[in-house]
Enzyme design. Sequence first.
Site, PDB file in Angstrom:
ATOM      1  N   ASN A  57     -10.899  15.081 130.943  1.00 19.10           N
ATOM      2  CA  ASN A  57      -9.744  15.972 131.066  1.00 19.10           C
ATOM      3  C   ASN A  57      -9.847  16.965 132.211  1.00 19.10           C
ATOM      4  O   ASN A  57      -8.860  17.558 132.603  1.00 19.10           O
ATOM      5  CB  ASN A  57      -9.535  16.734 129.751  1.00 19.10           C
ATOM      6  CG  ASN A  57     -10.790  17.412 129.267  1.00 19.10           C
ATOM      7  OD1 ASN A  57     -11.822  16.762 129.107  1.00 19.10           O
ATOM      8  ND2 ASN A  57     -10.744  18.691 129.036  1.00 19.10           N
ATOM      9  N   GLY A  67      -5.623  15.695 118.681  1.00 21.28           N
ATOM     10  CA  GLY A  67      -6.872  15.192 119.254  1.00 21.28           C
ATOM     11  C   GLY A  67      -8.101  15.858 118.646  1.00 21.28           C
ATOM     12  O   GLY A  67      -9.108  15.199 118.361  1.00 21.28           O
ATOM     13  N   CYS A  71      -8.223  24.423 126.944  1.00 20.72           N
ATOM     14  CA  CYS A  71      -8.852  25.143 125.847  1.00 20.72           C
ATOM     15  C   CYS A  71      -9.840  26.174 126.361  1.00 20.72           C
ATOM     16  O   CYS A  71     -10.262  27.050 125.640  1.00 20.72           O
ATOM     17  CB  CYS A  71      -9.576  24.155 124.943  1.00 20.72           C
ATOM     18  SG  CYS A  71      -8.796  22.576 124.941  1.00 20.72           S
ATOM     19  N   HIS A 100       0.944  15.302 122.251  1.00 22.78           N
ATOM     20  CA  HIS A 100       1.506  16.217 123.260  1.00 22.78           C
ATOM     21  C   HIS A 100       1.019  15.915 124.677  1.00 22.78           C
ATOM     22  O   HIS A 100       1.502  16.501 125.639  1.00 22.78           O
ATOM     23  CB  HIS A 100       1.261  17.682 122.871  1.00 22.78           C
ATOM     24  CG  HIS A 100      -0.146  18.174 123.009  1.00 22.78           C
ATOM     25  ND1 HIS A 100      -0.551  18.935 124.068  1.00 22.78           N
ATOM     26  CD2 HIS A 100      -1.239  18.034 122.219  1.00 22.78           C
ATOM     27  CE1 HIS A 100      -1.832  19.267 123.914  1.00 22.78           C
ATOM     28  NE2 HIS A 100      -2.272  18.725 122.798  1.00 22.78           N
ATOM     29  N   GLN A 148      -6.687  11.887 126.885  1.00 19.96           N
ATOM     30  CA  GLN A 148      -6.066  11.977 128.219  1.00 19.96           C
ATOM     31  C   GLN A 148      -5.570  10.621 128.720  1.00 19.96           C
ATOM     32  O   GLN A 148      -4.860  10.561 129.719  1.00 19.96           O
ATOM     33  CB  GLN A 148      -7.069  12.550 129.237  1.00 19.96           C
ATOM     34  CG  GLN A 148      -7.392  14.006 129.032  1.00 19.96           C
ATOM     35  CD  GLN A 148      -6.210  14.939 129.346  1.00 19.96           C
ATOM     36  OE1 GLN A 148      -5.297  14.596 130.086  1.00 19.96           O
ATOM     37  NE2 GLN A 148      -6.251  16.132 128.785  1.00 19.96           N
ATOM     38  N   THR A 154       0.329  16.161 103.294  1.00 21.05           N
ATOM     39  CA  THR A 154       1.654  15.573 103.517  1.00 21.05           C
ATOM     40  C   THR A 154       1.854  15.320 105.004  1.00 21.05           C
ATOM     41  O   THR A 154       1.652  16.215 105.825  1.00 21.05           O
ATOM     42  CB  THR A 154       2.744  16.541 102.990  1.00 21.05           C
ATOM     43  OG1 THR A 154       2.471  16.780 101.611  1.00 21.05           O
ATOM     44  CG2 THR A 154       4.135  15.970 103.167  1.00 21.05           C
ATOM     45  N   SER A 185      -3.627  12.092 121.072  1.00 20.78           N
ATOM     46  CA  SER A 185      -2.843  13.284 120.774  1.00 20.78           C
ATOM     47  C   SER A 185      -1.472  13.174 121.429  1.00 20.78           C
ATOM     48  O   SER A 185      -1.368  12.909 122.629  1.00 20.78           O
ATOM     49  CB  SER A 185      -3.599  14.498 121.332  1.00 20.78           C
ATOM     50  OG  SER A 185      -2.846  15.663 121.134  1.00 20.78           O
TER      51      SER A 185
HETATM   52  N1  PLP Z   1      -9.882  15.663 123.886  1.00 20.41           N
HETATM   53  C1  PLP Z   1      -9.481  15.796 125.152  1.00 20.41           C
HETATM   54  C2  PLP Z   1     -10.108  14.945 126.202  1.00 20.41           C
HETATM   55  C3  PLP Z   1      -8.497  16.733 125.507  1.00 20.41           C
HETATM   56  O1  PLP Z   1      -8.129  16.853 126.777  1.00 20.41           O
HETATM   57  C4  PLP Z   1      -7.932  17.537 124.479  1.00 20.41           C
HETATM   58  C5  PLP Z   1      -6.930  18.567 124.800  1.00 20.41           C
HETATM   59  O2  PLP Z   1      -6.917  19.158 125.873  1.00 20.41           O
HETATM   60  C6  PLP Z   1      -8.363  17.342 123.157  1.00 20.41           C
HETATM   61  C7  PLP Z   1      -9.334  16.396 122.903  1.00 20.41           C
HETATM   62  C8  PLP Z   1      -7.782  18.136 122.032  1.00 20.41           C
HETATM   63  O3  PLP Z   1      -6.501  17.650 121.691  1.00 20.41           O
HETATM   64  P1  PLP Z   1      -5.460  18.528 120.863  1.00 20.41           P
HETATM   65  O4  PLP Z   1      -4.935  19.555 121.796  1.00 20.41           O
HETATM   66  O5  PLP Z   1      -4.400  17.567 120.441  1.00 20.41           O
HETATM   67  O6  PLP Z   1      -6.177  19.085 119.705  1.00 20.41           O
END
Ligand code: PLP
Length: 370
Positions: A147, A72, A320, A197, A175, A233, A195
């Site tokens: 998020n 993401g 984060c 995960h 999200q 790659t 993303s």
């Molecule tokens: N954008 C949002 C809204 C997110 O919640 C997150 C991760 O918490 C990201 C971007 C970043 O994604 P990634 O962890 O895959 O870098």
Amino acid sequence: MKKIVYADNAATTQLDPDAFEAMKPYLLQEYANPSQPYSIGRRTKKAMEEARAVIAACIGAETDEIYFTSGGTESDNWAIQCGSGSGGILTSEIEHHAVLHSCAACAQKGQIVDYVDPTPDGVITPEAVETQIKEHTKLISVMTANNEIGTIQPISEIADICRKHNVMLHTDAVQAVGHIPLDVRKLGVDLLSASAHKFHGPRGVGFLYIKKGTPIIPFMNGGSQEAGLRAGTQNVPAVVGMAAALQKSSSHVQETMANVRSLETALLEGLTRNGIRYTRNGGNKTLPGLISLSFSGYDGEAILHRSDLLGVILSTGSACDGQRTEISHVLKAIRLEDELARGTIRISLGDLNQEEDVMTIVRTLTKILK
Ligand code: PLP
């Protein structure tokens, strides 16, 4: 080992076992570089292209509109820093830092960045967006769902406004993808970040949807992978796992939404029944299972640590920002009082949670808060 109740699915999700099985051959036997023309390279390339087609179908895109990235954060950086050219950017105060800090990087290079305020419910209204569009605005970036507080934004209405003013629209759907039904054509966006995960795929892989004809330059320079727009790659096992996970979550998204929503209701009713007073943030159109609660007079950080000791995994907001103690920019932007903001936790339930997990969360929070 004591059973842990995991309720931080917005931070990351458990890898789906079927996605893991799909990845295994590409981790062990089928390891050839997909850019090589020999037979075993063509085989990994075929798997990668099949994964691209599956992902495209899940979001209503064409196969060649999906570009693989490392997740993401990269997708957001690419969309913002390379989709805006040298033009102005309009974004919201409640975006993820992957967007906000990318905008700050553009501002440092001299681009103008304007911001839209959310409503106290965390909604970015199309009207607010329209009033902020300036002559210099080239790209608008508004997330599909927040998020921290879960608010789902009116992206297709915002897209109508973008079209009217001839401005490009990016949405950070990290999200939302795999959690609510999404179709890029119906949304009307030019760029969309996702993303793996967050939907039971592996970490460190994601994609950027780029609508055909959208002017964008590479963010990563090097080889000619991804139609020359994203060098490096490709991570074939991860891409294959991402496709398997997205296909699975998309195939039962309605059922999952209903189940997770009923767990959410049970949790809130349980807290109320136990006499716990809370304020819920994010308004009435939120991602299923993403529950932001503020407890007046409490410290969210302390609640998180105490519940961790009791085997319940929650968060105070964005993963984060887990190391930071200051009030989240999202809670500030929705103008939540400091006292409530400090006492805020995020519970994010997912499709692997059961009713007994919810009862444990209710019991644990009651114990901590009483
Ligand atoms: N954008 C949002 C809204 C997110 O919640 C997150 C991760 O918490 C990201 C971007 C970043 O994604 P990634 O962890 O895959 O870098």
